[in-house]
Design an enzyme around this catalytic site. Structure first.
Site, short mmCIF file in Angstrom:
data_model
loop_
_atom_site.label_atom_id
_atom_site.label_comp_id
_atom_site.label_asym_id
_atom_site.label_seq_id
_atom_site.Cartn_x
_atom_site.Cartn_y
_atom_site.Cartn_z
N TYR A 1 27.07 39.99 29.59
CA TYR A 1 27.53 41.37 29.59
C TYR A 1 26.97 42.23 28.46
O TYR A 1 27.24 43.42 28.40
CB TYR A 1 29.06 41.41 29.54
CG TYR A 1 29.70 40.67 30.69
CD1 TYR A 1 29.65 41.19 31.98
CD2 TYR A 1 30.34 39.45 30.49
CE1 TYR A 1 30.22 40.51 33.04
CE2 TYR A 1 30.92 38.77 31.54
CZ TYR A 1 30.86 39.29 32.81
OH TYR A 1 31.43 38.62 33.86
N HIS B 1 29.17 47.40 38.11
CA HIS B 1 29.24 46.06 37.53
C HIS B 1 28.13 45.94 36.50
O HIS B 1 26.98 46.26 36.79
CB HIS B 1 29.08 44.98 38.61
CG HIS B 1 30.18 45.01 39.61
ND1 HIS B 1 31.43 44.50 39.34
CD2 HIS B 1 30.24 45.55 40.85
CE1 HIS B 1 32.21 44.70 40.38
NE2 HIS B 1 31.51 45.34 41.31
#
Length: 146
Positions: free
Chosen positions: A22, A99
């Protein structure tokens, strides 16, 4: 016009949780960048994060009632929540599902989204820049009247 940027479970740990997946940017970093971008685009953004599904549903219901566009990173609820999908179906001013990681290049269970079929668009795998793209798109619809 206001654009809501809503973030689901574990995104409060962005920058600390699995940075190899991430990245190292925190949600506060994303918010600061989006506030600057919103100023340039002539819109307002309000960023929220929750780990409580009922709270997220309330925010989406409020956005639907107010006719606000939404950027949504549903996180794990993407793959599990019919309730979230049903709430999102009520959004008429635009919904972009975001996302940070490329969910299609990860585990099989992450490849299904209950939200995508009711979203205006989906951005996945472009890191936190996906938020910027989503805000730009929705701001263009708001300012352009589309």
């Amino acid at each position: 016009m206001k654009i809501l940027v809503l973030n689901g479970p574990n995104l409060g740990r962005l920058g600390r949780r699995q940075p190899e997946v991430y990245g190292s940017e925190t949600l506060a970093d994303v918010e600061a960048r989006l506030q600057r971008l919103a100023g340039e685009l002539g819109v307002e953004v309000e960023l929220r994060q929750t780990d409580a599904e009922h709270e997220m549903l309330g925010w989406i219901h409020d956005a639907a009632d107010a006719g606000l566009p939404v950027v949504l990173n549903p996180a794990a609820w993407t793959h599990t929540s019919v309730a979230l999908r049903d709430a999102c179906a009520e959004l008429s001013a635009g919904l972009v599902e975001v996302h940070v990681s490329n969910v299609h290049a990860r585990e099989d269970f992450r490849r299904h989204s209950f939200v995508s079929p009711v979203a205006t668009g989906v951005v996945a795998g472009l890191g936190t820049a996906g938020y910027d793209l989503a805000v730009r798109f929705l701001a263009g619809r708001v300012v352009g009247g589309a």
